[in-house]
Design a protein around this motif. Structure first.
Motif, PDB file in Angstrom:
ATOM      1  N   UNK A 405      -0.584 -52.834  -5.109  1.00  0.00           N
ATOM      2  CA  UNK A 405      -0.867 -52.082  -6.456  1.00  0.00           C
ATOM      3  C   UNK A 405      -2.268 -51.781  -6.013  1.00  0.00           C
ATOM      4  N   UNK A 406      -2.357 -50.399  -6.833  1.00  0.00           N
ATOM      5  CA  UNK A 406      -3.428 -49.650  -6.766  1.00  0.00           C
ATOM      6  C   UNK A 406      -4.038 -49.403  -8.200  1.00  0.00           C
ATOM      7  N   UNK A 407      -5.181 -49.669  -8.663  1.00  0.00           N
ATOM      8  CA  UNK A 407      -5.636 -49.509  -9.939  1.00  0.00           C
ATOM      9  C   UNK A 407      -6.522 -48.151  -9.916  1.00  0.00           C
ATOM     10  N   UNK A 408      -5.984 -47.194 -11.078  1.00  0.00           N
ATOM     11  CA  UNK A 408      -6.861 -45.950 -11.293  1.00  0.00           C
ATOM     12  C   UNK A 408      -8.294 -46.302 -11.682  1.00  0.00           C
ATOM     13  N   UNK A 409      -8.542 -47.246 -12.314  1.00  0.00           N
ATOM     14  CA  UNK A 409      -9.925 -47.435 -12.501  1.00  0.00           C
ATOM     15  C   UNK A 409     -10.789 -48.058 -11.555  1.00  0.00           C
ATOM     16  N   UNK A 410     -10.299 -48.576 -10.344  1.00  0.00           N
ATOM     17  CA  UNK A 410     -10.898 -48.898  -9.221  1.00  0.00           C
ATOM     18  C   UNK A 410     -10.343 -48.248  -8.030  1.00  0.00           C
ATOM     19  N   UNK A 411     -10.952 -47.204  -7.860  1.00  0.00           N
ATOM     20  CA  UNK A 411     -10.694 -46.225  -6.725  1.00  0.00           C
ATOM     21  C   UNK A 411     -10.582 -47.027  -5.416  1.00  0.00           C
ATOM     22  N   UNK A 412      -9.819 -46.832  -4.520  1.00  0.00           N
ATOM     23  CA  UNK A 412      -9.793 -47.373  -3.133  1.00  0.00           C
ATOM     24  C   UNK A 412      -9.304 -48.784  -2.898  1.00  0.00           C
ATOM     25  N   UNK A 413      -9.378 -49.399  -4.123  1.00  0.00           N
ATOM     26  CA  UNK A 413      -9.017 -50.870  -3.796  1.00  0.00           C
ATOM     27  C   UNK A 413      -7.474 -51.028  -4.114  1.00  0.00           C
ATOM     28  N   UNK A 414      -6.777 -51.621  -3.063  1.00  0.00           N
ATOM     29  CA  UNK A 414      -5.463 -52.120  -3.249  1.00  0.00           C
ATOM     30  C   UNK A 414      -4.941 -53.345  -3.146  1.00  0.00           C
ATOM     31  N   UNK A 415      -4.340 -54.067  -4.137  1.00  0.00           N
ATOM     32  CA  UNK A 415      -4.290 -55.317  -4.469  1.00  0.00           C
ATOM     33  C   UNK A 415      -2.671 -55.743  -4.059  1.00  0.00           C
ATOM     34  N   UNK A 416      -2.681 -57.013  -3.364  1.00  0.00           N
ATOM     35  CA  UNK A 416      -1.478 -57.566  -2.996  1.00  0.00           C
ATOM     36  C   UNK A 416      -0.362 -58.216  -4.053  1.00  0.00           C
ATOM     37  N   UNK A 417       0.746 -58.061  -4.165  1.00  0.00           N
ATOM     38  CA  UNK A 417       1.495 -58.623  -5.147  1.00  0.00           C
ATOM     39  C   UNK A 417       2.913 -58.911  -4.761  1.00  0.00           C
ATOM     40  N   UNK A 418       3.874 -59.177  -5.688  1.00  0.00           N
ATOM     41  CA  UNK A 418       5.265 -59.475  -5.408  1.00  0.00           C
ATOM     42  C   UNK A 418       6.042 -59.224  -6.692  1.00  0.00           C
ATOM     43  N   UNK A 419       7.422 -58.810  -6.407  1.00  0.00           N
ATOM     44  CA  UNK A 419       8.274 -58.703  -7.693  1.00  0.00           C
ATOM     45  C   UNK A 419       8.367 -60.110  -8.305  1.00  0.00           C
TER      46      UNK A 419
END
Length: 581
Positions: A405-419
Motif C-alpha cells: 500500500x502506498x499513500x499519496x500523502x506520503x510519497x515514496x513510502x510503501x506499507x505492507x498489508x494483506x487482504x
C-alpha cells in the motif's frame, strides 16, 4: 464474435505510401498508436497483406519472473470504527455537531464533551402529553386495585354468610327430625308423607308426637274415669242416694271427656298426616335451597372477581404501557444529546459513501433518520485500504493475500498489508451509476499504522495474486480470447500465424504463457488480419481432434496420463495455426 474481438483480429488497410522510419523512438510509438486506432475503427481492413503486418508492432516472448497482481486505488478507513449513531426514533434535525477532524481527548471523554445535539422540541411536547396519560392511567390502576381488594373481601363475606345459612338449615333439619333421619333424608331421600311412622324419627317431631300421644292417653284415662263415675251415679240414683242433677252433671263430664279424646285423636292424626310432613319437608327444602344458594354465591363471587381482575389487568397493562411510553420519550430526549465516550479523531458518518454524503450530508440543519451513523471514530488498529474491485478480478482474490500500500500523502513510502475482507455482494453504492458494472468492496488491512493518519486518505494497493518464477510471458494486448480460448498472432517467415495458447497467471500488463509459444518468438500487439468466427470455430475443432481429450475444454482440461504431448509451439511451427490469407 463481439465487436471487440473483430477489432482485435482485424487487419489494417495498406497505407498509400510506406511511412519512413524517422524521428527515432517517438515516431515508432506514434505509428503504433495510429495503427492501433485505425485497427480499432476498422479503417485498415484488407487481410493478407504483409505491409499491414509490418506496420503493426511486435514484441518477443520473454522468460523471467512474473508478478501477478491487482492494483487498485482506494482510501484508508478503519474496518471497525467506533460509531456514534442517531438512536432517536424517526427523523431528527441536527442542531449542533462537533467539527469534522476534531480530536477527542481522554479529558473530553471524562468531562462528557457534547458531540451532537439533536432537536428535542417535539419530544418535549410529547413528554408532557405522556405524563398526563401516565398519571391518569396510574390513578385508574390504583382504583382498580382497591376495587379488586374490596371484591375479594365481599366475596369472602358472602360465601361465609351462605355457608352459615347452610349450617343453620342443616342444624334445624337435624333438630326437627333427628340427626339419623335427617342424614338419611339428605343422602337417600325420604317419603315425608309417612315420616310420622318412621322408626328413626327423632328430634322435635318425635317429641311433638310423644306429647300428642301422651295427651291422648290422658284424655282416654279421663274418659274412663268419667264413664265409671257415671255408672256409680246411675246406681246411686236408683237407690235414691243422689238426685238427677248429679246424674246429669256426670253425664256431661263423661260426654266432655269423650269429646276431648276424640279431639286428641284427631290432633294426633292431623299432626302426623299434615303438620309433621310439612314441617319436615320445609326444613329439608330450606337446607337444600341454602346449599344451592351457596353454589350461586360462589359462582357470583367468581364472576365478580373475574370482572374486577380483568379491569385490574387492563388498567395495569395500560399503566405499564403509558409508563414505558413516558420512559421511552424521556430516553429519546436524553439521546438527543450525544456525549463523547471514546477518544479519537471525529469523522462524519457516510464519509466512505460519496453518494450518501452528497445527497444527505451530516451537518447542522440536516434531518437524519434513525440508526444513521453521525460520527465515526476510527480504530487505528483496524486500519485498511478500502478498494472497489471489478467482478472480473474478484475471483482471483483470497483472504490473507499479501499487498503493498502506498499513500499519496506520503510519497515514496510503501506499507505492507494483506487482504482482510472481501464483500460477498456487489457494492450497492455504485450500482445506480452503472448497473452493468459490478464492483466489490475489498479491505486490505495495514500491518503498520502510518503517522498522522487522517481517515479518507487516498491510497493505492497492489495485491499480490501470484509470483511465477522463470515463466514465459507476453503483453496482455497480444492475447485475444474467443469462447474461453486464448489466441495470439505470431510473426513467422511465411506471414502472421494465429496460434492457440494455454495461459496462466496475469498482471495488469503481462500474461503467463504455459504452452503455445517459445521464448524469442515475436507476437503482434494487434490483430494483423480479420479471422471470422467460422474459421476460429474450425480451428478450435481441429485443435480438439488433434489433441484429443487434452483439448476438450478451453485451457482447463488436463492431459491424459501417459500420453505424449509436444508443445504447442512445436505444433504451431509445423502449421498447427491459422495461416494468414
Amino acid at each position: 464474435m463481439s465487436d471487440a474481438t473483430n477489432n482485435m483480429l482485424q487487419a489494417p488497410e495498406p497505407p498509400p505510401r510506406r511511412a519512413h522510419r524517422k524521428g527515432g523512438r517517438a515516431m515508432v510509438v506514434a505509428v503504433g498508436l495510429v495503427v492501433a486506432v485505425l485497427l480499432g475503427l476498422g479503417v485498415l481492413a484488407r487481410p493478407g497483406t504483409r505491409e499491414v503486418a509490418e506496420a503493426i508492432p511486435t514484441v518477443a516472448v520473454r522468460r523471467g519472473d512474473l508478478l501477478s497482481s491487482i492494483t487498485q486505488r482506494g482510501a484508508l478507513w478503519a474496518m471497525e470504527p467506533f460509531e456514534v449513531k442517531n438512536e432517536v426514533e424517526g427523523w431528527s434535525t441536527i442542531l449542533e455537531i462537533v467539527e469534522e477532524g476534531t480530536v477527542i481527548t481522554p479529558e473530553d471523554v471524562e468531562n462528557g464533551k457534547v458531540l451532537v445535539r439533536l432537536d428535542s422540541s417535539g419530544l418535549e411536547e410529547t413528554e408532557a402529553d405522556r405524563e398526563i396519560s401516565f398519571y391518569r392511567a396510574e390513578a385508574d390502576y390504583k382504583q382498580a386495585q382497591e376495587d379488586h381488594a374490596i371484591q375479594l373481601k365481599q366475596n369472602e363475606s358472602n360465601i361465609a354468610l351462605s355457608e352459615l345459612n347452610v349450617k343453620f338449615a342443616r342444624m334445624e333439619l337435624d333438630r326437627y327430625l333427628g340427626a339419623a333421619l335427617a342424614g338419611a333424608a339428605v343422602d337417600d331421600g325420604l317419603d315425608f308423607s309417612a315420616v310420622g311412622e318412621h322408626p328413626q324419627l327423632g328430634g322435635v317431631a318425635k317429641q311433638s308426637v310423644d306429647n300428642l300421644e301422651a295427651d291422648l292417653l290422658l284424655r282416654r284415662e279421663e274418659l274412663t274415669r268419667a264413664n265409671e263415675a257415671l255408672d256409680w251415679t246411675r246406681k246411686l240414683l236408683e237407690r235414691g242416694y243422689v238426685n238427677r242433677n248429679e246424674l246429669q252433671s256426670d253425664e256431661l263430664q263423661a260426654k266432655s271427656a269423650q269429646i276431648a279424646v276424640e279431639a286428641a285423636e284427631e290432633e294426633l292424626r292431623l299432626f302426623k298426616r299434615y303438620t309433621l310432613p310439612k314441617e319436615a319437608e320445609q326444613r329439608y327444602s330450606q337446607y337444600i335451597e341454602e346449599l344451592r344458594n351457596l353454589d350461586r354465591v360462589k359462582a357470583r363471587a367468581t364472576s365478580e372477581l373475574a370482572k374486577t381482575q380483568a379491569s385490574l389487568d387492563t388498567r395495569e397493562a395500560r399503566y405499564n404501557l403509558e409508563r414505558q411510553r413516558l420512559e421511552k420519550t424521556r430516553t429519546m430526549i436524553e439521546k438527543c444529546v450525544i456525549r463523547a465516550t471514546q477518544p479519537g479523531r471525529v469523522v462524519y458518518g457516510g464519509a466512505s459513501n460519496p453518494y450518501e454524503r452528497r445527497d444527505n450530508p451530516v451537518q447542522e440543519g440536516s434531518s437524519i433518520e434513525e440508526n444513521r451513523t453521525l460520527i465515526e471514530i476510527p480504530d487505528p488498529s483496524t486500519l485498511a485500504a478500502r478498494l472497489n474491485v471489478e467482478e472480473t478480478q474478484i475471483e482471483k482474490l483470497r483472504i490473507g493475500q499479501p499487498a503493498l500500500i502506498s499513500l499519496e500523502a506520503v510519497a515514496g513510502k510503501v506499507l505492507a498489508g494483506h487482504v482482510a475482507r472481501i464483500s460477498p455482494m456487489a457494492s450497492a453504492a455504485h450500482a445506480w451509476l452503472n448497473p452493468d458494472k459490478k464492483v466489490y468492496e475489498v479491505d486490505v488491512a495495514l500491518e503498520e499504522i502510518p503517522e498522522d493518519f487522517i481517515p479518507g486518505m487516498s491510497a493505492t494497493a497492489q495485491i499480490i495474486v501470484a509470483n511465477r518464477e522463470d515463466v514465459l510471458y507476453v503483453p496482455t494486448s497480444a492475447v485475444t480470447r474467443y469462447k474461453g480460448w486464448a489466441f495470439c498472432w505470431v510473426r513467422t517467415p511465411d506471414g502472421p500465424l494465429l496460434r492457440h495458447l494455454e495461459t496462466g497467471a496475469s498482471s495488469d500488463r503481462f500474461v503467463e504463457v504455459k504452452d503455445g509459444l517459445r521464448e524469442g518468438e515475436e507476437v503482434y500487439l494487434a490483430a494483423p488480419e480479420v479471422v471470422d468466427e467460422q474459421r476460429l470455430d474450425e480451428h478450435i475443432q481441429q485443435i480438439k481432434e488433434t489433441e484429443g481429450p487434452a483439448a476438450v475444454g478451453p485451457e482447463q482440461q488436463p492431459q491424459a496420463p501417459g500420453s505424449p504431448r509436444r508443445s504447442r509451439g512445436e505444433r504451431g511451427a509445423r502449421g498447427g495455426g491459422v495461416r494468414g490469407s
